[in-house]
Motif scaffolding. Structure first.
Motif, PDB file in Angstrom:
ATOM      1  N   PRO A  52      85.537 -65.147 -13.432  1.00  0.00           N
ATOM      2  CA  PRO A  52      86.290 -66.399 -13.346  1.00  0.00           C
ATOM      3  C   PRO A  52      85.422 -67.535 -12.810  1.00  0.00           C
ATOM      4  O   PRO A  52      84.608 -67.338 -11.912  1.00  0.00           O
ATOM      5  N   SER A  53      85.605 -68.704 -13.376  1.00  0.00           N
ATOM      6  CA  SER A  53      84.885 -69.889 -12.917  1.00  0.00           C
ATOM      7  C   SER A  53      85.658 -70.496 -11.739  1.00  0.00           C
ATOM      8  O   SER A  53      86.531 -71.341 -11.915  1.00  0.00           O
ATOM      9  N   VAL A  54      85.343 -69.985 -10.566  1.00  0.00           N
ATOM     10  CA  VAL A  54      85.951 -70.435  -9.321  1.00  0.00           C
ATOM     11  C   VAL A  54      84.839 -70.522  -8.278  1.00  0.00           C
ATOM     12  O   VAL A  54      83.761 -69.962  -8.477  1.00  0.00           O
ATOM     13  N   PRO A  55      85.094 -71.194  -7.146  1.00  0.00           N
ATOM     14  CA  PRO A  55      84.096 -71.178  -6.072  1.00  0.00           C
ATOM     15  C   PRO A  55      83.767 -69.737  -5.666  1.00  0.00           C
ATOM     16  O   PRO A  55      84.630 -68.852  -5.726  1.00  0.00           O
ATOM     17  N   GLU A  56      82.532 -69.521  -5.267  1.00  0.00           N
ATOM     18  CA  GLU A  56      82.064 -68.159  -4.981  1.00  0.00           C
ATOM     19  C   GLU A  56      82.975 -67.385  -4.037  1.00  0.00           C
ATOM     20  O   GLU A  56      83.234 -66.195  -4.249  1.00  0.00           O
ATOM     21  N   GLU A  57      83.509 -68.035  -3.032  1.00  0.00           N
ATOM     22  CA  GLU A  57      84.352 -67.327  -2.063  1.00  0.00           C
ATOM     23  C   GLU A  57      85.695 -66.891  -2.654  1.00  0.00           C
ATOM     24  O   GLU A  57      86.410 -66.094  -2.064  1.00  0.00           O
ATOM     25  N   LYS A  58      86.043 -67.376  -3.835  1.00  0.00           N
ATOM     26  CA  LYS A  58      87.304 -66.998  -4.472  1.00  0.00           C
ATOM     27  C   LYS A  58      87.142 -65.929  -5.557  1.00  0.00           C
ATOM     28  O   LYS A  58      88.129 -65.431  -6.080  1.00  0.00           O
ATOM     29  N   ILE A  59      85.887 -65.589  -5.891  1.00  0.00           N
ATOM     30  CA  ILE A  59      85.672 -64.632  -6.991  1.00  0.00           C
ATOM     31  C   ILE A  59      86.359 -63.304  -6.704  1.00  0.00           C
ATOM     32  O   ILE A  59      87.136 -62.810  -7.530  1.00  0.00           O
ATOM     33  N   TYR A  60      86.100 -62.692  -5.559  1.00  0.00           N
ATOM     34  CA  TYR A  60      86.696 -61.386  -5.271  1.00  0.00           C
ATOM     35  C   TYR A  60      88.219 -61.430  -5.191  1.00  0.00           C
ATOM     36  O   TYR A  60      88.883 -60.554  -5.739  1.00  0.00           O
ATOM     37  N   PRO A  61      88.808 -62.429  -4.535  1.00  0.00           N
ATOM     38  CA  PRO A  61      90.270 -62.485  -4.528  1.00  0.00           C
ATOM     39  C   PRO A  61      90.881 -62.595  -5.935  1.00  0.00           C
ATOM     40  O   PRO A  61      91.922 -61.990  -6.206  1.00  0.00           O
ATOM     41  N   VAL A  62      90.248 -63.347  -6.826  1.00  0.00           N
ATOM     42  CA  VAL A  62      90.768 -63.463  -8.190  1.00  0.00           C
ATOM     43  C   VAL A  62      90.619 -62.134  -8.923  1.00  0.00           C
ATOM     44  O   VAL A  62      91.559 -61.643  -9.569  1.00  0.00           O
ATOM     45  N   VAL A  63      89.455 -61.520  -8.814  1.00  0.00           N
ATOM     46  CA  VAL A  63      89.238 -60.217  -9.459  1.00  0.00           C
ATOM     47  C   VAL A  63      90.202 -59.176  -8.888  1.00  0.00           C
ATOM     48  O   VAL A  63      90.735 -58.344  -9.629  1.00  0.00           O
ATOM     49  N   ASP A  64      90.459 -59.237  -7.592  1.00  0.00           N
ATOM     50  CA  ASP A  64      91.428 -58.317  -6.980  1.00  0.00           C
ATOM     51  C   ASP A  64      92.809 -58.445  -7.619  1.00  0.00           C
ATOM     52  O   ASP A  64      93.501 -57.447  -7.818  1.00  0.00           O
ATOM     53  N   LYS A  65      93.210 -59.665  -7.949  1.00  0.00           N
ATOM     54  CA  LYS A  65      94.513 -59.872  -8.610  1.00  0.00           C
ATOM     55  C   LYS A  65      94.534 -59.190  -9.976  1.00  0.00           C
ATOM     56  O   LYS A  65      95.548 -58.600 -10.369  1.00  0.00           O
ATOM     57  N   VAL A  66      93.434 -59.269 -10.698  1.00  0.00           N
ATOM     58  CA  VAL A  66      93.352 -58.606 -12.006  1.00  0.00           C
ATOM     59  C   VAL A  66      93.442 -57.096 -11.826  1.00  0.00           C
ATOM     60  O   VAL A  66      94.169 -56.417 -12.556  1.00  0.00           O
ATOM     61  N   ALA A 100      94.719 -60.410 -18.228  1.00  0.00           N
ATOM     62  CA  ALA A 100      93.679 -60.593 -17.213  1.00  0.00           C
ATOM     63  C   ALA A 100      93.115 -62.009 -17.264  1.00  0.00           C
ATOM     64  O   ALA A 100      92.862 -62.622 -16.223  1.00  0.00           O
ATOM     65  N   GLN A 101      92.959 -62.544 -18.476  1.00  0.00           N
ATOM     66  CA  GLN A 101      92.466 -63.917 -18.611  1.00  0.00           C
ATOM     67  C   GLN A 101      93.465 -64.894 -18.001  1.00  0.00           C
ATOM     68  O   GLN A 101      93.096 -65.818 -17.273  1.00  0.00           O
ATOM     69  N   GLU A 102      94.724 -64.675 -18.316  1.00  0.00           N
ATOM     70  CA  GLU A 102      95.787 -65.561 -17.823  1.00  0.00           C
ATOM     71  C   GLU A 102      95.877 -65.536 -16.299  1.00  0.00           C
ATOM     72  O   GLU A 102      96.071 -66.575 -15.662  1.00  0.00           O
ATOM     73  N   ILE A 103      95.728 -64.347 -15.726  1.00  0.00           N
ATOM     74  CA  ILE A 103      95.773 -64.219 -14.262  1.00  0.00           C
ATOM     75  C   ILE A 103      94.661 -65.045 -13.625  1.00  0.00           C
ATOM     76  O   ILE A 103      94.889 -65.754 -12.643  1.00  0.00           O
ATOM     77  N   CYS A 104      93.466 -64.971 -14.175  1.00  0.00           N
ATOM     78  CA  CYS A 104      92.345 -65.736 -13.618  1.00  0.00           C
ATOM     79  C   CYS A 104      92.649 -67.233 -13.623  1.00  0.00           C
ATOM     80  O   CYS A 104      92.393 -67.930 -12.637  1.00  0.00           O
ATOM     81  N   VAL A 105      93.198 -67.713 -14.724  1.00  0.00           N
ATOM     82  CA  VAL A 105      93.535 -69.136 -14.816  1.00  0.00           C
ATOM     83  C   VAL A 105      94.646 -69.492 -13.825  1.00  0.00           C
ATOM     84  O   VAL A 105      94.573 -70.514 -13.126  1.00  0.00           O
ATOM     85  N   GLU A 106      95.659 -68.634 -13.727  1.00  0.00           N
ATOM     86  CA  GLU A 106      96.741 -68.870 -12.767  1.00  0.00           C
ATOM     87  C   GLU A 106      96.231 -68.914 -11.333  1.00  0.00           C
ATOM     88  O   GLU A 106      96.814 -69.587 -10.473  1.00  0.00           O
ATOM     89  N   GLU A 107      95.146 -68.206 -11.073  1.00  0.00           N
ATOM     90  CA  GLU A 107      94.562 -68.164  -9.732  1.00  0.00           C
ATOM     91  C   GLU A 107      93.527 -69.267  -9.508  1.00  0.00           C
ATOM     92  O   GLU A 107      92.829 -69.260  -8.507  1.00  0.00           O
ATOM     93  N   GLY A 108      93.424 -70.193 -10.467  1.00  0.00           N
ATOM     94  CA  GLY A 108      92.581 -71.359 -10.248  1.00  0.00           C
ATOM     95  C   GLY A 108      91.303 -71.447 -11.054  1.00  0.00           C
ATOM     96  O   GLY A 108      90.553 -72.417 -10.913  1.00  0.00           O
ATOM     97  N   ALA A 109      91.021 -70.481 -11.894  1.00  0.00           N
ATOM     98  CA  ALA A 109      89.798 -70.539 -12.694  1.00  0.00           C
ATOM     99  C   ALA A 109      89.940 -71.585 -13.796  1.00  0.00           C
ATOM    100  O   ALA A 109      90.929 -71.598 -14.523  1.00  0.00           O
TER     101      ALA A 109
END
Length: 95
Positions: free
Chosen positions: A12-26, A60-69
């Motif tokens: 996901p294209s998010v700030p580095e500190e948000k990568i793991y939280p977004v991936v965790d949601k997936v 999974a793509q949609e979740i990333c976008v919903e989480e701010g990507a």
């Protein structure tokens, strides 16, 4: 239809500190779907019917976008054979 293996890596294209939280949601979503899965350091591998797994990839793509990507790059690998394939048959000797 026989089981296939599908691996997905979401980036996901998010700030580095948000990568793991977004991936965790997936990964939480994958776990909720009732398919066999295994999380690895670079991707998550699932086992199930191809249509089901492709629906998971889409969500999974949609979740990333919903989480701010703003954008999501994903790598998807599919191992398919007509009689089916399992994760266990490929890695049993390493366990």
């Amino acid at each position: 239809m026989a089981n296939v293996n599908l691996s997905i890596q979401v980036i996901p294209s998010v700030p580095e500190e948000k990568i793991y939280p977004v991936v965790d949601k997936v990964i939480e979503y994958i776990a909720s779907m009732g398919v066999k899965y295994e999380v690895g350091p670079m991707e998550t591998t699932m086992e199930g019917e191809l249509d089901t797994l492709l629906q998971i990839v889409k969500r999974a793509q949609e979740i990333c976008v919903e989480e701010g990507a703003a954008r999501v790059c994903s790598v998807v690998k599919i191992d398919y054979k007509s009689e089916g394939v399992t994760m266990d048959e490929k890695i049993y000797k390493y366990r």
